[in-house]
Design a protein around this motif. Sequence first.
Motif, PDB file in Angstrom:
ATOM      1  N   PHE A  81       0.826  -1.199   0.000  1.00 56.29           N
ATOM      2  CA  PHE A  81       0.000   0.000   0.000  1.00 56.29           C
ATOM      3  C   PHE A  81       0.865   1.255   0.000  1.00 56.29           C
ATOM      4  O   PHE A  81       2.014   1.257   0.444  1.00 56.29           O
ATOM      5  CB  PHE A  81      -0.924   0.006   1.224  1.00 56.29           C
ATOM      6  N   ASP A  82       0.256   2.332  -0.479  1.00 53.96           N
ATOM      7  CA  ASP A  82       0.898   3.638  -0.477  1.00 53.96           C
ATOM      8  C   ASP A  82       0.417   4.405   0.753  1.00 53.96           C
ATOM      9  O   ASP A  82      -0.496   3.985   1.460  1.00 53.96           O
ATOM     10  CB  ASP A  82       0.548   4.391  -1.758  1.00 53.96           C
ATOM     11  N   GLY A  83       1.039   5.533   0.981  1.00 58.47           N
ATOM     12  CA  GLY A  83       0.662   6.319   2.148  1.00 58.47           C
ATOM     13  C   GLY A  83      -0.749   6.869   2.063  1.00 58.47           C
ATOM     14  O   GLY A  83      -1.447   6.991   3.072  1.00 58.47           O
ATOM     15  N   ASP A  84      -1.198   7.200   0.857  1.00 59.79           N
ATOM     16  CA  ASP A  84      -2.535   7.755   0.658  1.00 59.79           C
ATOM     17  C   ASP A  84      -3.506   6.645   0.247  1.00 59.79           C
ATOM     18  O   ASP A  84      -3.312   5.991  -0.788  1.00 59.79           O
ATOM     19  CB  ASP A  84      -2.513   8.843  -0.429  1.00 59.79           C
ATOM     20  N   PHE A  85      -4.531   6.425   1.076  1.00 62.26           N
ATOM     21  CA  PHE A  85      -5.555   5.422   0.763  1.00 62.26           C
ATOM     22  C   PHE A  85      -6.654   6.108  -0.036  1.00 62.26           C
ATOM     23  O   PHE A  85      -7.461   6.868   0.514  1.00 62.26           O
ATOM     24  CB  PHE A  85      -6.112   4.820   2.049  1.00 62.26           C
ATOM     25  N   ALA A  86      -6.691   5.833  -1.338  1.00 65.95           N
ATOM     26  CA  ALA A  86      -7.590   6.570  -2.237  1.00 65.95           C
ATOM     27  C   ALA A  86      -8.609   5.658  -2.906  1.00 65.95           C
ATOM     28  O   ALA A  86      -9.063   5.946  -4.018  1.00 65.95           O
ATOM     29  CB  ALA A  86      -6.778   7.307  -3.294  1.00 65.95           C
ATOM     30  N   LEU A  87      -8.983   4.545  -2.270  1.00 68.88           N
ATOM     31  CA  LEU A  87      -9.898   3.598  -2.912  1.00 68.88           C
ATOM     32  C   LEU A  87     -11.257   4.230  -3.179  1.00 68.88           C
ATOM     33  O   LEU A  87     -11.795   4.128  -4.289  1.00 68.88           O
ATOM     34  CB  LEU A  87     -10.051   2.352  -2.039  1.00 68.88           C
ATOM     35  N   TRP A  88     -11.817   4.889  -2.160  1.00 64.33           N
ATOM     36  CA  TRP A  88     -13.159   5.448  -2.335  1.00 64.33           C
ATOM     37  C   TRP A  88     -13.152   6.602  -3.328  1.00 64.33           C
ATOM     38  O   TRP A  88     -14.120   6.765  -4.102  1.00 64.33           O
ATOM     39  CB  TRP A  88     -13.712   5.904  -0.989  1.00 64.33           C
ATOM     40  N   ASP A  89     -12.080   7.385  -3.341  1.00 64.31           N
ATOM     41  CA  ASP A  89     -11.981   8.452  -4.337  1.00 64.31           C
ATOM     42  C   ASP A  89     -11.864   7.881  -5.745  1.00 64.31           C
ATOM     43  O   ASP A  89     -12.465   8.403  -6.699  1.00 64.31           O
ATOM     44  CB  ASP A  89     -10.764   9.338  -4.040  1.00 64.31           C
ATOM     45  N   ASN A  90     -11.094   6.794  -5.890  1.00 65.28           N
ATOM     46  CA  ASN A  90     -10.959   6.163  -7.206  1.00 65.28           C
ATOM     47  C   ASN A  90     -12.281   5.586  -7.691  1.00 65.28           C
ATOM     48  O   ASN A  90     -12.612   5.683  -8.887  1.00 65.28           O
ATOM     49  CB  ASN A  90      -9.899   5.064  -7.157  1.00 65.28           C
ATOM     50  N   ILE A  91     -13.039   4.987  -6.773  1.00 66.61           N
ATOM     51  CA  ILE A  91     -14.340   4.433  -7.173  1.00 66.61           C
ATOM     52  C   ILE A  91     -15.281   5.551  -7.615  1.00 66.61           C
ATOM     53  O   ILE A  91     -15.985   5.438  -8.630  1.00 66.61           O
ATOM     54  CB  ILE A  91     -14.946   3.630  -6.002  1.00 66.61           C
ATOM     55  N   GLY A  92     -15.292   6.648  -6.867  1.00 67.91           N
ATOM     56  CA  GLY A  92     -16.139   7.769  -7.261  1.00 67.91           C
ATOM     57  C   GLY A  92     -15.735   8.349  -8.601  1.00 67.91           C
ATOM     58  O   GLY A  92     -16.595   8.657  -9.445  1.00 67.91           O
ATOM     59  N   GLN A  93     -14.429   8.516  -8.845  1.00 65.67           N
ATOM     60  CA  GLN A  93     -13.972   9.045 -10.124  1.00 65.67           C
ATOM     61  C   GLN A  93     -14.259   8.075 -11.268  1.00 65.67           C
ATOM     62  O   GLN A  93     -14.534   8.504 -12.398  1.00 65.67           O
ATOM     63  CB  GLN A  93     -12.464   9.324 -10.052  1.00 65.67           C
ATOM     64  N   THR A  94     -14.211   6.760 -10.990  1.00 65.61           N
ATOM     65  CA  THR A  94     -14.483   5.777 -12.036  1.00 65.61           C
ATOM     66  C   THR A  94     -15.918   5.884 -12.531  1.00 65.61           C
ATOM     67  O   THR A  94     -16.181   5.802 -13.742  1.00 65.61           O
ATOM     68  CB  THR A  94     -14.215   4.352 -11.517  1.00 65.61           C
ATOM     69  N   PHE A  95     -16.849   6.095 -11.610  1.00 63.23           N
ATOM     70  CA  PHE A  95     -18.256   6.167 -12.000  1.00 63.23           C
ATOM     71  C   PHE A  95     -18.655   7.538 -12.532  1.00 63.23           C
ATOM     72  O   PHE A  95     -19.726   7.663 -13.148  1.00 63.23           O
ATOM     73  CB  PHE A  95     -19.147   5.793 -10.812  1.00 63.23           C
ATOM     74  N   THR A  96     -17.850   8.558 -12.304  1.00 58.73           N
ATOM     75  CA  THR A  96     -18.205   9.901 -12.775  1.00 58.73           C
ATOM     76  C   THR A  96     -17.359  10.368 -13.951  1.00 58.73           C
ATOM     77  O   THR A  96     -17.705  11.376 -14.585  1.00 58.73           O
ATOM     78  CB  THR A  96     -18.045  10.917 -11.629  1.00 58.73           C
ATOM     79  N   TYR A  97     -16.279   9.682 -14.265  1.00 57.36           N
ATOM     80  CA  TYR A  97     -15.393  10.115 -15.351  1.00 57.36           C
ATOM     81  C   TYR A  97     -16.118  10.012 -16.693  1.00 57.36           C
ATOM     82  O   TYR A  97     -16.836   9.050 -16.967  1.00 57.36           O
ATOM     83  CB  TYR A  97     -14.127   9.266 -15.349  1.00 57.36           C
ATOM     84  N   ASP A  98     -15.891  10.987 -17.525  1.00 60.61           N
ATOM     85  CA  ASP A  98     -16.467  11.035 -18.880  1.00 60.61           C
ATOM     86  C   ASP A  98     -17.991  10.883 -18.839  1.00 60.61           C
ATOM     87  O   ASP A  98     -18.582  10.054 -19.543  1.00 60.61           O
ATOM     88  CB  ASP A  98     -15.846   9.940 -19.752  1.00 60.61           C
ATOM     89  N   ASP A  99     -18.618  11.698 -18.000  1.00 57.37           N
ATOM     90  CA  ASP A  99     -20.082  11.730 -17.864  1.00 57.37           C
ATOM     91  C   ASP A  99     -20.657  10.385 -17.424  1.00 57.37           C
ATOM     92  O   ASP A  99     -21.767   9.999 -17.833  1.00 57.37           O
ATOM     93  CB  ASP A  99     -20.735  12.169 -19.178  1.00 57.37           C
ATOM     94  N   GLY A 100     -19.921   9.659 -16.617  1.00 59.06           N
ATOM     95  CA  GLY A 100     -20.430   8.401 -16.075  1.00 59.06           C
ATOM     96  C   GLY A 100     -20.590   7.290 -17.088  1.00 59.06           C
ATOM     97  O   GLY A 100     -21.515   6.469 -16.969  1.00 59.06           O
ATOM     98  N   VAL A 101     -19.683   7.225 -18.068  1.00 59.72           N
ATOM     99  CA  VAL A 101     -19.807   6.205 -19.102  1.00 59.72           C
ATOM    100  C   VAL A 101     -19.548   4.797 -18.554  1.00 59.72           C
ATOM    101  O   VAL A 101     -20.019   3.802 -19.106  1.00 59.72           O
ATOM    102  CB  VAL A 101     -18.848   6.532 -20.267  1.00 59.72           C
ATOM    103  N   PHE A 102     -18.814   4.703 -17.443  1.00 60.36           N
ATOM    104  CA  PHE A 102     -18.549   3.390 -16.854  1.00 60.36           C
ATOM    105  C   PHE A 102     -19.850   2.736 -16.390  1.00 60.36           C
ATOM    106  O   PHE A 102     -20.009   1.505 -16.518  1.00 60.36           O
ATOM    107  CB  PHE A 102     -17.577   3.530 -15.676  1.00 60.36           C
TER     108      PHE A 102
END
Length: 316
Positions: A81-102
């Motif tokens: 693991f890295d010092g910054d735990f960014a799992l929840w931020d990554n999940i949010g960005q995945t579902f919102t990136y490019d107008d939520g195309v995911f």
Amino acid sequence: MTSPVATVVGRAAPKRSGSSGPVPRLRTSRRRHSPDKPRRSVLLTVLTSLVLLYSLVPLVWLAVSATKTQEGLSRSFGLWFDGDFALWDNIGQTFTYDDGVFTRWLLNTLLYVGLGAGGATFLAVLGGYALAKFDFPGRRAVFAVVIGAVAVPGTALAVPTFLMFSEMGLTNTPWAVVVPSLISPFGLYLMWVFATEAVPAELMEAARIDGAGEVRTFFRVALPLLAPGIVTVLLFTMVATWNNYFLPLIMIKDPDWYPLTLGLNSWNQQAATAGGEAVFNLVVTGSLITILPLIAAFLLLQRYWQSGLAAGSVKE
């Protein structure tokens, strides 16, 4: 007259000094393995551990990498693991990136799996039951065709299927992915073999004597007995449709109809270009989200699957 007991004792008696006659050999009983205790094999344990390690390392890397930021992916070790735990931020960005195309890709995949894998399982159950329990002309020819279809890889049929669907005007539509997924030769063969042993002919005859028709006999008598085989075929077809990449690649050109496999590949290609590295953490997180439904399906249906694999192994 010598008694049998004396004869046996005399044969088993050891030879004394000064006496004549053969000396009996004492047989040492071999140590037999107790059936209650499982056998242990060091070689098998090592090989199984290596296979388990080979299977788990990519999953561990994926789960750990999904918790990192884009900068953390390049500055830290992949399996830690890295010092910054960014799992929840990554999940949010995945579902919102490019107008939520995911989210659209996820719904498309669920559509293809629901119609394709569900329909393939239903047709395999009907066909396997009919081939196993009914005798009709051409049954051997059907068996040969099914075995031959199992041996043909799906990629060999992709180009002819594309040409046929192109003439019909179905390319770049969901039907171009759903309709070919409805045919599962392996699922049909598996249900054929399973239905042969799982549904006793005597039970079907008893249902017919009681006045049940063929449709009622199938749904009320045979279908509950076929549940383990149905779950097994459903898992195989679901995984095949969920991970299908080549068929949607040649059939679908509109990104709005992409499944998750094509969508994540387009993000990965974008991350490989200059200035597009910022979405690589979304590719990793999206890949983790993609495999979670498959893991959940296996965990929820494993008891039916295991009973289906063991069915017929013990006869009363």
